[in-house]
Write a protein that holds these residues in place. Structure first.
Motif, mmCIF file in Angstrom:
data_model
loop_
_atom_site.group_PDB
_atom_site.id
_atom_site.type_symbol
_atom_site.label_atom_id
_atom_site.label_comp_id
_atom_site.label_asym_id
_atom_site.label_seq_id
_atom_site.Cartn_x
_atom_site.Cartn_y
_atom_site.Cartn_z
ATOM 1 N N SER A 50 -13.496 49.184 -24.765
ATOM 2 C CA SER A 50 -14.892 49.402 -24.481
ATOM 3 C C SER A 50 -15.550 48.670 -23.388
ATOM 4 N N LEU A 51 -15.230 47.234 -23.243
ATOM 5 C CA LEU A 51 -15.725 46.496 -22.393
ATOM 6 C C LEU A 51 -15.160 46.876 -20.838
ATOM 7 N N LEU A 52 -13.963 47.412 -20.521
ATOM 8 C CA LEU A 52 -13.409 47.638 -19.670
ATOM 9 C C LEU A 52 -14.090 49.004 -18.796
ATOM 10 N N ASN A 53 -14.098 49.926 -19.905
ATOM 11 C CA ASN A 53 -14.593 51.362 -19.477
ATOM 12 C C ASN A 53 -16.177 51.089 -19.203
ATOM 13 N N THR A 54 -16.889 50.190 -19.804
ATOM 14 C CA THR A 54 -18.212 49.886 -19.444
ATOM 15 C C THR A 54 -18.148 49.173 -17.824
ATOM 16 N N LEU A 55 -17.317 48.354 -17.875
ATOM 17 C CA LEU A 55 -17.561 47.679 -16.679
ATOM 18 C C LEU A 55 -16.976 48.264 -15.279
ATOM 19 N N VAL A 56 -16.094 49.315 -15.446
ATOM 20 C CA VAL A 56 -15.793 50.079 -14.133
ATOM 21 C C VAL A 56 -16.437 51.583 -14.313
ATOM 22 N N ARG A 57 -17.161 51.773 -15.322
ATOM 23 C CA ARG A 57 -17.909 53.083 -15.588
ATOM 24 C C ARG A 57 -16.816 54.300 -15.367
ATOM 25 N N ARG A 58 -16.055 54.293 -16.134
ATOM 26 C CA ARG A 58 -14.797 55.187 -16.464
ATOM 27 C C ARG A 58 -14.597 55.485 -17.660
ATOM 28 N N LYS A 59 -15.204 56.373 -18.475
ATOM 29 C CA LYS A 59 -15.113 56.668 -19.534
ATOM 30 C C LYS A 59 -13.703 56.591 -20.262
ATOM 31 N N SER A 60 -12.784 57.214 -19.398
ATOM 32 C CA SER A 60 -11.291 57.180 -19.870
ATOM 33 C C SER A 60 -10.397 56.056 -19.119
ATOM 34 N N PHE A 61 -10.956 55.195 -18.596
ATOM 35 C CA PHE A 61 -10.132 54.059 -18.061
ATOM 36 C C PHE A 61 -9.294 53.464 -18.802
ATOM 37 N N ALA A 62 -9.921 52.612 -19.969
ATOM 38 C CA ALA A 62 -8.973 52.181 -21.063
ATOM 39 C C ALA A 62 -9.277 52.735 -22.249
ATOM 40 N N ARG A 63 -8.272 53.419 -22.748
ATOM 41 C CA ARG A 63 -8.214 54.126 -24.054
ATOM 42 C C ARG A 63 -8.566 53.399 -25.039
ATOM 43 N N VAL A 64 -9.765 53.859 -25.822
ATOM 44 C CA VAL A 64 -10.226 53.181 -27.035
ATOM 45 C C VAL A 64 -9.550 53.613 -28.220
ATOM 46 N N SER A 65 -8.756 52.696 -29.021
ATOM 47 C CA SER A 65 -7.898 53.207 -29.810
ATOM 48 C C SER A 65 -8.576 52.837 -31.414
ATOM 49 N N ARG A 66 -8.382 53.577 -32.318
ATOM 50 C CA ARG A 66 -8.961 53.364 -33.711
ATOM 51 C C ARG A 66 -7.760 52.560 -34.191
ATOM 52 N N THR A 67 -6.549 52.277 -33.962
ATOM 53 C CA THR A 67 -5.752 51.350 -34.451
ATOM 54 C C THR A 67 -5.392 50.189 -33.394
ATOM 55 N N PRO A 68 -6.309 49.142 -33.799
ATOM 56 C CA PRO A 68 -5.936 47.837 -32.828
ATOM 57 C C PRO A 68 -4.567 47.336 -32.856
ATOM 58 N N GLY A 69 -4.028 46.537 -31.878
ATOM 59 C CA GLY A 69 -2.614 46.371 -31.696
ATOM 60 C C GLY A 69 -1.815 47.227 -30.973
ATOM 61 N N ARG A 70 -2.128 48.430 -30.633
ATOM 62 C CA ARG A 70 -1.303 49.283 -30.338
ATOM 63 C C ARG A 70 -1.123 49.313 -28.636
ATOM 64 N N THR A 71 -1.583 48.530 -27.967
ATOM 65 C CA THR A 71 -1.325 48.166 -26.467
ATOM 66 C C THR A 71 -0.324 47.461 -26.511
ATOM 67 N N ARG A 72 0.934 47.741 -25.850
ATOM 68 C CA ARG A 72 2.191 47.043 -25.861
ATOM 69 C C ARG A 72 2.570 46.781 -24.525
ATOM 70 N N GLU A 73 1.784 46.715 -23.485
ATOM 71 C CA GLU A 73 2.168 46.512 -22.040
ATOM 72 C C GLU A 73 0.957 45.664 -21.440
ATOM 73 N N ILE A 74 1.449 45.137 -20.329
ATOM 74 C CA ILE A 74 0.437 44.625 -19.420
ATOM 75 C C ILE A 74 0.075 45.652 -18.415
#
Length: 213
Positions: A50-74
């Motif tokens: 959510s912070l990244l989406n707000t920072l760059v003002r792109r709604k789909s920039f960083a996917r907001v997941s309902r399941t924390p811990g799913r991002t597995r890559e850098i």
């Protein structure tokens, strides 16, 4: 770091954001780039997407997941062709297996130790929670690495203004942080966006000045 609204927005208007790719293994692919890198880290469910989406003002920039811990890559994103924003995997989520945590730790440590382009880290902390052992370990690691660190205290809109100020002060004292390191942030209201962009710009422009010398 605290400047009048509009000053930092002039310095860093987000015109272009391009996904470069993801690094999933310790010695795996990473972008070949001489651009300065700014990385974002925090425990799972701290509100990083959510912070990244707000920072760059792109709604789909960083996917907001309902399941924390799913991002597995850098994940690497080129911003304004001027710097690379690096989204590190969330840490500290209880439901993530020990095996998965064991994979993430060397991946993140390898990136942080071996990236000569890294100019700073934005570490996210939840205003409603006490800093965890993982948070403290990350701060100690960054101090050991002498990586400039900005702390974004997220979800301050969930508290009253007075309570948010108090929590930010308590977190700063508990972690012995300098006040200029700490930025209250709300993805809901946008509070802290300008200040965070200003801090990031300072790090990027500092890197540009070093390269020019």
């Amino acid at each position: 770091m605290r400047k009048e609204p509009g000053v930092s927005a002039e310095r860093l208007v987000i015109r272009n954001v391009e996904f470069i790719g993801g690094m999933s293994e310790k010695r795996g692919w990473r972008p070949e780039s001489s651009l300065p890198e700014i990385a974002f880290a925090g425990r799972s469910n701290v509100g990083k997407s959510s912070l990244l989406n707000t920072l760059v003002r792109r709604k789909s920039f960083a996917r907001v997941s309902r399941t924390p811990g799913r991002t597995r890559e850098i994940n690497f994103f080129r911003v304004n062709n001027g710097f690379v924003l690096v989204d590190l995997p969330g840490y500290g989520f209880a439901r993530v297996s020990k095996e998965r945590k064991a994979e993430w730790k060397p991946l993140m440590e390898s990136y942080l130790r071996q990236t000569s382009q890294l100019r700073g880290i934005v570490l996210l902390l939840d205003s409603r929670r006490e800093p965890s052992e993982d948070d403290r370990a990350m701060l100690d690691f960054l101090a050991e690495m002498e990586v400039p660190t900005i702390v974004a205290v997220t979800k301050v809109d969930k508290l009253s203004k007075a309570a948010a100020r108090q929590r930010v002060a308590e977190i700063s004292r508990a972690l012995t942080l300098e006040s200029e390191q700490v930025i209250p942030f709300s993805a809901h209201s946008g509070e802290g966006r300008v200040e965070l962009l200003e801090a990031i710009t300072d790090l990027v422009e500092g890197a540009d000045r070093e390269d020019a010398q």
